[in-house]
Enzyme design. Structure first.
Site, PDB file in Angstrom:
ATOM      1  N   GLU A   1     -10.732   4.082 -16.137  1.00 23.94           N
ATOM      2  CA  GLU A   1     -10.394   5.326 -15.459  1.00 23.94           C
ATOM      3  C   GLU A   1     -11.080   6.501 -16.154  1.00 23.94           C
ATOM      4  OE1 GLU A   1      -6.120   5.611 -14.650  1.00 23.94           O
ATOM      5  OE2 GLU A   1      -6.056   3.429 -14.847  1.00 23.94           O
TER       6      GLU A   1
ATOM      7  N   LYS B   1       2.593  -4.243 -21.647  1.00 28.26           N
ATOM      8  CA  LYS B   1       2.626  -5.627 -21.177  1.00 28.26           C
ATOM      9  C   LYS B   1       3.212  -6.551 -22.246  1.00 28.26           C
ATOM     10  CE  LYS B   1      -1.388  -4.946 -18.150  1.00 28.26           C
ATOM     11  NZ  LYS B   1      -2.875  -4.956 -18.153  1.00 28.26           N
TER      12      LYS B   1
ATOM     13  N   GLY C   1      -7.142  -5.938 -10.614  1.00 27.40           N
ATOM     14  CA  GLY C   1      -7.914  -5.877  -9.389  1.00 27.40           C
ATOM     15  C   GLY C   1      -7.007  -6.154  -8.217  1.00 27.40           C
TER      16      GLY C   1
HETATM   17  N1  LIG Z   1      -4.994  -2.092  -9.082  1.00 24.87           N
HETATM   18  C1  LIG Z   1      -4.828  -2.988 -10.055  1.00 24.87           C
HETATM   19  O1  LIG Z   1      -5.761  -3.657 -10.490  1.00 24.87           O
HETATM   20  C2  LIG Z   1      -3.491  -3.224 -10.648  1.00 24.87           C
HETATM   21  C3  LIG Z   1      -3.263  -4.373 -11.412  1.00 24.87           C
HETATM   22  C4  LIG Z   1      -1.993  -4.606 -11.948  1.00 24.87           C
HETATM   23  C5  LIG Z   1      -1.011  -3.689 -11.747  1.00 24.87           C
HETATM   24  N2  LIG Z   1      -1.268  -2.587 -11.029  1.00 24.87           N
HETATM   25  C6  LIG Z   1      -0.202  -1.663 -10.855  1.00 24.87           C
HETATM   26  O2  LIG Z   1      -0.071  -1.252  -9.518  1.00 24.87           O
HETATM   27  C7  LIG Z   1       0.356   0.071  -9.500  1.00 24.87           C
HETATM   28  C8  LIG Z   1      -0.585   0.939  -8.678  1.00 24.87           C
HETATM   29  O3  LIG Z   1      -1.920   0.716  -9.025  1.00 24.87           O
HETATM   30  P1  LIG Z   1      -3.069   1.154  -8.004  1.00 24.87           P
HETATM   31  O4  LIG Z   1      -4.343   0.856  -8.711  1.00 24.87           O
HETATM   32  O5  LIG Z   1      -2.824   0.586  -6.659  1.00 24.87           O
HETATM   33  O6  LIG Z   1      -2.833   2.765  -7.999  1.00 24.87           O
HETATM   34  P2  LIG Z   1      -3.398   3.850  -6.950  1.00 24.87           P
HETATM   35  O7  LIG Z   1      -4.683   3.381  -6.383  1.00 24.87           O
HETATM   36  O8  LIG Z   1      -3.336   5.157  -7.654  1.00 24.87           O
HETATM   37  O9  LIG Z   1      -2.355   3.819  -5.756  1.00 24.87           O
HETATM   38  C9  LIG Z   1      -1.090   4.411  -5.883  1.00 24.87           C
HETATM   39  C10 LIG Z   1      -0.397   4.414  -4.510  1.00 24.87           C
HETATM   40  O10 LIG Z   1       0.899   4.946  -4.650  1.00 24.87           O
HETATM   41  C11 LIG Z   1       1.037   6.152  -3.890  1.00 24.87           C
HETATM   42  N3  LIG Z   1       1.756   7.113  -4.730  1.00 24.87           N
HETATM   43  C12 LIG Z   1       1.449   7.470  -6.006  1.00 24.87           C
HETATM   44  N4  LIG Z   1       2.358   8.369  -6.465  1.00 24.87           N
HETATM   45  C13 LIG Z   1       3.241   8.579  -5.466  1.00 24.87           C
HETATM   46  C14 LIG Z   1       4.411   9.393  -5.324  1.00 24.87           C
HETATM   47  N5  LIG Z   1       4.854  10.175  -6.313  1.00 24.87           N
HETATM   48  N6  LIG Z   1       5.066   9.359  -4.146  1.00 24.87           N
HETATM   49  C15 LIG Z   1       4.640   8.580  -3.139  1.00 24.87           C
HETATM   50  N7  LIG Z   1       3.547   7.782  -3.200  1.00 24.87           N
HETATM   51  C16 LIG Z   1       2.853   7.791  -4.359  1.00 24.87           C
HETATM   52  C17 LIG Z   1      -0.367   6.603  -3.568  1.00 24.87           C
HETATM   53  O11 LIG Z   1      -0.377   7.348  -2.355  1.00 24.87           O
HETATM   54  P3  LIG Z   1      -1.726   7.906  -1.697  1.00 24.87           P
HETATM   55  O12 LIG Z   1      -2.365   6.686  -1.101  1.00 24.87           O
HETATM   56  O13 LIG Z   1      -1.290   8.902  -0.680  1.00 24.87           O
HETATM   57  O14 LIG Z   1      -2.520   8.504  -2.836  1.00 24.87           O
HETATM   58  C18 LIG Z   1      -1.118   5.287  -3.470  1.00 24.87           C
HETATM   59  O15 LIG Z   1      -0.967   4.704  -2.200  1.00 24.87           O
HETATM   60  C19 LIG Z   1       0.499   0.460 -10.950  1.00 24.87           C
HETATM   61  O16 LIG Z   1       1.795   0.108 -11.404  1.00 24.87           O
HETATM   62  C20 LIG Z   1      -0.475  -0.417 -11.627  1.00 24.87           C
HETATM   63  O17 LIG Z   1      -0.188  -0.561 -12.977  1.00 24.87           O
HETATM   64  C21 LIG Z   1      -2.472  -2.337 -10.448  1.00 24.87           C
END
Ligand SMILES: NC(=O)c1ccc[n+]([C@@H]2O[C@H](COP(=O)([O-])OP(=O)(O)OC[C@H]3O[C@@H](n4cnc5c(N)ncnc54)[C@H](OP(=O)(O)O)[C@@H]3O)[C@@H](O)[C@H]2O)c1
Ligand SMILES: NC(=O)c1ccc[n+]([C@@H]2O[C@H](COP(=O)([O-])OP(=O)(O)OC[C@H]3O[C@@H](n4cnc5c(N)ncnc54)[C@H](OP(=O)(O)O)[C@@H]3O)[C@@H](O)[C@H]2O)c1
Lengths: 421, 421
Positions: free
Chosen positions: B182, B197, B294
């Site tokens: 990031e 973790k 991912g």
């Molecule tokens: N992506 C990965 O590789 C991965 C792997 C393991 C775990 N995770 C976990 O998954 C989670 C999200 O990761 P991500 O990569 O998907 O994050 P992201 O791309 O930032 O997506 C976050 C989502 O949540 C919504 N959101 C965020 N804050 C909010 C709030 N206060 N109220 C309402 N909606 C809100 C966002 O809305 P908008 O769409 O409107 O912005 C978006 O749809 C985290 O816990 C992360 O640790 C992700």
């Protein structure tokens, strides 16, 4: 909760006091009966004589027995016992790959019709939790392929042949001597055991019925030492693989010795170890590696299933972890770590520096395993010293580093890293 | 069954038709609402506008929603949403390592008090099913240690530094360019993410409360290219490890870059891959290796938990596999396998043999990748020829081998082995 065990193999683990199973379930799980062939035979496991029986009915017809654990092996009379247990509403935990390969789907359906569970983690991969993972954690994936080493005997023999360029017969004799191969090794070396296990895995991965006869089999007895020499020259290892893959909705199942790139993880699974690689549509490739057989791993799988079954009966479903988390853990500081260390120092390029550093380490009782002096920088008149220590306690190393940092010719501590072996 | 999703990340997988979740559960699981920050933002995932909302109450207070899936991230307001969901009797599935590390045990107890389940497979290890395995399949073990690589960003950077002897800043820039880091990489490179973790894993492994502050942390930003050079010279790789171990009932938790023997499996975990090694009292060492993050792996873990939750609600507990096994699988014969082959032949030591063999292969459309001629045995006037083919279909290879076996100068087909790459 009452428990009956068919076969003596894991009885010792169930007789422990305090019982790890009861502890994990949060409720007493009592062993009531152990079925064996011969109650008078001497056993390494001390089973109270009152528990032993040769009459299967004493387990299958006992209304106080809620869960039957089967670790007897073979399809006859085990398959029949399974049916009787399930039909009388008893949950079943088994290590029996043969019965699961031949009658698994029917038995699972019978269990469902009777409202009980049938678990069989120990039937494939021993300590590797592949059965549960295919059923649960990986359930959302389409499985593109499974590539596995699931017979420890065969893998031990192949590892011996590869390392010592020994003939098959010699490696087999060694395996027998160590108790890794049975006196009649056919099931293992001809891939029959692996075919049973692959049938179980494919059934779970593809949600379809398969039978052991669906598996193409080639054993390992025709391999010769020069095959290993040539494979090595080309950069390959030889491993007996059990493979399931799918193409256009059609599944192919095979067990055969194959060349695997030496740098590949499967190419590095040695001795009695097993490994299963699952290629899922969402996860990509996931590899599981661990001990495929033996008392410990089998017991782990059987007891894991038993705990899961008992928790479900007790509706302990939400935690599904240790029932009560203890309040606060005792946590040790980093100073308590005991390992070897890598220390890189930037020092003035002058005589006697190393002696001073060695003294600072010695004062804390830390001895040096090896030293490199490197990269003299002419301009700054500095050099790098890299030290690998013998094992020491971190708090002493930290203190030595403080002294070393204060030595006049030491310009900077480049890095201190622990060695995890 | 009704489903609400907090965060847009896995919505696409839940909108697929036919729905893999409903199919695996054997009952319709309907997505009713997706909570996001901004409903008007353009998304790569097409979510029907009626499903999107910015009002958490539309999920948390909807009596038709039985299961809440949270993939929003961060501890605030997620932790608050968790409490509200559990208190109103909704099952919860989450990917949130931060909340689980900070409040996991309280939330699990809250779930239990409300008779619902809380699952969090996606919070650690992505496609590696380590959370479920610690809770279930490995439950009977005392865990001696966990040694893991659970931050893909860090591991990618270290792999780059090792391969290219690049400075940290350069490898970090590359990771950012590829979307693996990031814009503010602090959480990853300082080991904060890994500490969350590790806290989750330790809590499950030891059945005790731990907090992220219990974890000793050392980041990777101080590593320099020469550390990798020296480590390599000594036969080690440098990996950022998250370690939990126990001694005399006291637990030590740490995240730091360490030297790992190059031949060790953990030393060979490269790029964005993760790995977790668990040393259990019964299983011995079990290693899990796969993609740690991912969209795919996270979706796999979330949907796996969702399927498990929905099955439990439907009491589909006995099968816990595909609900109905289809009658008979379509199985392909071994002749359909398409791969490369290793062929060893024992031939008369005379001119023109290789040409005859090459022709027999060519007649079946099989081309040769390389040939070795070896081990001429003066006494028997025979030689060995080893052929590695290009990829070909097995049925053609089998036919070619029949012809080759009939060639006059061919004494014997030593072995034919498939190559699995
Ligand atoms: N992506 C990965 O590789 C991965 C792997 C393991 C775990 N995770 C976990 O998954 C989670 C999200 O990761 P991500 O990569 O998907 O994050 P992201 O791309 O930032 O997506 C976050 C989502 O949540 C919504 N959101 C965020 N804050 C909010 C709030 N206060 N109220 C309402 N909606 C809100 C966002 O809305 P908008 O769409 O409107 O912005 C978006 O749809 C985290 O816990 C992360 O640790 C992700
Ligand atoms: N050991 C392993 O490494 C391992 C690993 C994975 C799976 N398994 C599976 O575990 C099962 C057993 O293996 P094992 O190595 O423990 O076998 P084993 O040493 O031969 O033990 C078999 C046990 O079952 C009892 N038994 C056998 N036939 C019986 C019959 N007809 N009626 C009543 N009792 C009978 C025996 O009684 P006696 O004590 O009186 O002889 C003995 O206690 C097999 O399904 C095997 O595939 C074993």
């Amino acid at each position: 909760m009452g428990l009956g065990v068919v076969g003596g193999g894991v009885a010792d683990a169930l007789l422990q006091n305090p019982s790890p199973v009861s502890e994990r379930v949060g409720r007493a799980v009592n062993l009531r009966r152990v079925l064996v062939r011969d109650t008078s035979r001497s056993r390494d496991v001390e089973v109270p004589p009152g528990l032993l029986t040769t009459d299967a009915g004493e387990i299958l017809d006992d209304p106080e027995i809620d869960i039957v654990v089967e670790v007897m092996g073979g399809s006859d009379p085990a398959a029949d016992y399974f049916r009787r247990a399930l039909e009388s509403g008893k949950h079943l935990v088994t290590a029996n790959k043969e019965v699961m390969a031949k009658n698994g789907v029917d038995l699972l359906e019978l269990a469902q019709a009777n409202g009980v569970t049938l678990r069989f983690e120990a039937s494939v991969g021993g300590g590797i939790p592949i059965v549960g993972c295919l059923m649960n954690e990986l359930a959302a994936n389409d499985i593109y392929h499974i590539r596995s080493i699931i017979n420890g005997t065969t893998n031990f023999i192949l590892t011996r042949m590869a390392l010592q360029k020994a003939p098959f017969a010699e490696a087999l004799a060694e395996a027998k001597g160590l108790g890794y191969a049975e006196s009649d090794p056919t099931n293992d070396v001809e891939g029959i055991d692996a075919a049973y296990k692959l049938t179980v895995l494919a059934t779970l991965a593809y949600g379809r019925r398969f039978r052991p006869e669906h598996v193409y089999r080639q054993g390992i007895s025709a391999l010769e030492p020069q095959d290993f020499r040539y494979a090595e020259e080309f950069g390959f290892a030889i491993k007996s693989l059990a493979i399931a893959d799918i193409q256009d909705g059609e599944v192919q199942l095979r067990v055969y010795p194959a060349l695997v790139p030496a740098e590949n993880m499967l190419g590095n699974v040695n001795g009695v170890y097993n490994a299963v690689e699952v290629h899922g549509s969402l996860t990509g490739r996931v590899l599981f590696h661990g001990m495929g057989a033996g008392r410990g791993p089998t017991t782990s799988a059987v007891l894991g299933d038993l705990v899961a079954t008992a928790r479900l009966m007790s509706r302990e479903t939400s935690l599904a972890g240790p029932r009560h988390f203890k309040e606060q853990a005792a946590v040790r500081s980093i100073g308590s770590v005991f390992t070897r260390y890598y220390i890189r120092l930037i020092v003035a390029d002058q005589a006697g520096v190393l002696a001073q550093i060695a003294r600072a380490l010695g004062d804390e009782g830390i001895s040096i395993a090896s030293v490199l002096q490197k990269d003299t920088d002419l301009e700054s008149q500095s050099a790098e010293i890299v030290i690998m220590t013998h094992p020491a306690q971190e708090s002493f190393v930290q203190r030595a580093l403080l002294s070393i940092g204060n030595l006049e010719p030491v310009r900077r501590i480049g890095n201190m890293l622990r060695i995890e072996e």
